[in-house]
Design a protein around this motif. Structure first.
Motif, PDB file in Angstrom:
ATOM      1  N   PHE A   9       0.835  -1.191   0.000  1.00 25.53           N
ATOM      2  CA  PHE A   9       0.000   0.000   0.000  1.00 25.53           C
ATOM      3  C   PHE A   9       0.875   1.249   0.000  1.00 25.53           C
ATOM      4  O   PHE A   9       1.923   1.303   0.636  1.00 25.53           O
ATOM      5  N   SER A  10       0.443   2.260  -0.756  1.00 24.72           N
ATOM      6  CA  SER A  10       1.146   3.540  -0.776  1.00 24.72           C
ATOM      7  C   SER A  10       0.110   4.659  -0.827  1.00 24.72           C
ATOM      8  O   SER A  10      -1.074   4.421  -1.100  1.00 24.72           O
ATOM      9  N   LEU A  15      -4.484   8.719  -3.282  1.00 23.00           N
ATOM     10  CA  LEU A  15      -4.336  10.031  -3.895  1.00 23.00           C
ATOM     11  C   LEU A  15      -4.896  10.077  -5.307  1.00 23.00           C
ATOM     12  O   LEU A  15      -5.586  11.037  -5.682  1.00 23.00           O
ATOM     13  N   VAL A  16      -4.631   9.062  -6.106  1.00 20.66           N
ATOM     14  CA  VAL A  16      -5.101   9.054  -7.500  1.00 20.66           C
ATOM     15  C   VAL A  16      -6.628   9.068  -7.587  1.00 20.66           C
ATOM     16  O   VAL A  16      -7.202   9.895  -8.310  1.00 20.66           O
ATOM     17  N   SER A  78      -9.576   2.822 -10.288  1.00 25.70           N
ATOM     18  CA  SER A  78      -8.292   3.537 -10.287  1.00 25.70           C
ATOM     19  C   SER A  78      -7.446   3.136  -9.085  1.00 25.70           C
ATOM     20  O   SER A  78      -6.219   3.009  -9.187  1.00 25.70           O
ATOM     21  N   ALA A  79      -8.086   2.921  -7.932  1.00 24.05           N
ATOM     22  CA  ALA A  79      -7.349   2.460  -6.749  1.00 24.05           C
ATOM     23  C   ALA A  79      -6.778   1.060  -6.988  1.00 24.05           C
ATOM     24  O   ALA A  79      -5.630   0.774  -6.620  1.00 24.05           O
ATOM     25  N   ALA A  80      -7.564   0.187  -7.599  1.00 24.63           N
ATOM     26  CA  ALA A  80      -7.089  -1.165  -7.907  1.00 24.63           C
ATOM     27  C   ALA A  80      -5.935  -1.126  -8.898  1.00 24.63           C
ATOM     28  O   ALA A  80      -4.960  -1.875  -8.771  1.00 24.63           O
ATOM     29  N   LEU A  81      -6.023  -0.250  -9.878  1.00 24.68           N
ATOM     30  CA  LEU A  81      -4.950  -0.118 -10.863  1.00 24.68           C
ATOM     31  C   LEU A  81      -3.640   0.284 -10.194  1.00 24.68           C
ATOM     32  O   LEU A  81      -2.587  -0.309 -10.445  1.00 24.68           O
ATOM     33  N   PHE A  90       0.292   4.901 -14.292  1.00 16.88           N
ATOM     34  CA  PHE A  90       0.164   6.232 -14.881  1.00 16.88           C
ATOM     35  C   PHE A  90       0.257   6.185 -16.409  1.00 16.88           C
ATOM     36  O   PHE A  90      -0.328   7.021 -17.082  1.00 16.88           O
ATOM     37  N   LYS A  91       0.981   5.213 -16.937  1.00 13.90           N
ATOM     38  CA  LYS A  91       1.001   5.019 -18.390  1.00 13.90           C
ATOM     39  C   LYS A  91      -0.383   4.611 -18.885  1.00 13.90           C
ATOM     40  O   LYS A  91      -0.863   5.097 -19.912  1.00 13.90           O
TER      41      LYS A  91
END
Length: 248
Positions: A9-10, A15-16, A78-81, A90-91
């Motif tokens: 986890f980060s 944030l994203v 997006s969190a799963a990604l 991000f790519k």
């Protein structure tokens, strides 16, 4: 690389999604607050001015219902990604959004195409197919979860509902599949047990040494521990002490 080092986890996992949701809700609030309509910043197929929508259309929504329906999937996917595919996240988000928007621009009907649903289809498609291609037990489980929760979205890549940009959905779906197949991610291999390794030596395995040739478990091996040598001929003396019960 092990699973524990890869799946960590980060702050970007939170944030994203937060940035994505704040962006689309802020744009909608600005439209309401200042009575502005940003629909003309959407993708308008096969026109030069419509190209700007490739960048701007994911932030624009036509109604509160439209905005709300895209919010939760955007957060979850997006969190799963970012959590499961952080090295390429991000790519996928940036280049995937551009490519899916370009496909919409090429195949879309002559109308303004807006909304983050193309990005949602991009994420769902990428996460599903990447898990299948990677053949990693955690990622396959994630793929199955995506199918279970969002599998019904597949129908909307077809023109089955008027007023819905199925072209944007299809563009996101195709882009997600493309990125899942061609974009390389440094995904760790599932951890193997010692006996699954190619150089495994049964004779050196401390656990297997506790079994005899018939497969019977023995608690110890006398040859390995002289202190436990049971072959000694020394007699064993057992002394019993009896205590006579006294009468009260």
């Amino acid at each position: 690389m092990t699973d524990n080092n890869y799946f960590k986890f980060s702050n970007s996992v939170l944030l994203v999604p937060i940035i994505a949701v704040l962006s689309i809700w802020t744009v909608y609030w600005v439209e309401l607050q200042f009575k502005i309509n940003f629909n003309n910043f959407g993708v308008y197929p096969r026109t030069l001015s419509g190209l700007k929508g490739i960048l701007f259309s994911p932030f624009i929504h036509g109604s509160l219902k439209h905005l709300y329906s895209n919010t939760l999937p955007l957060v979850v996917l997006s969190a799963a990604l970012v959590y499961f595919y952080k090295p390429v996240a991000f790519k996928v988000l940036f280049y995937g959004t551009l490519l899916s928007g370009l496909i919409t621009w090429l195949i879309g009907r002559p109308s303004y195409h807006i909304g983050a649903s193309g990005v949602i289809y991009l994420l769902a498609s990428f996460i599903f197919f990447k898990g299948v291609f990677a053949k990693h037990y955690r990622l396959i489980a994630l793929s199955l979860l995506v199918v279970f929760v969002y599998g019904s979205m597949l129908w909307y890549i077809l023109p089955i509902k008027e007023g819905v940009s199925w072209e944007g959905h299809l563009g996101g779906f195709i882009t997600g599949l493309f990125f899942a197949y061609f974009l390389k991610a440094d995904i760790p291999k599932p951890q193997k047990y010692a006996w699954e390794e190619d150089n495994y030596n049964e004779e050196a395995d401390e656990f297997l040494r506790h079994f005899d040739e018939n497969g019977n478990f023995v608690e110890f091996k006398p040859d390995d521990d002289p202190e436990l040598d049971t072959t000694s001929s020394s007699p064993i003396n057992i002394t019993y002490h009896f205590k006579k019960k006294t009468e009260e």
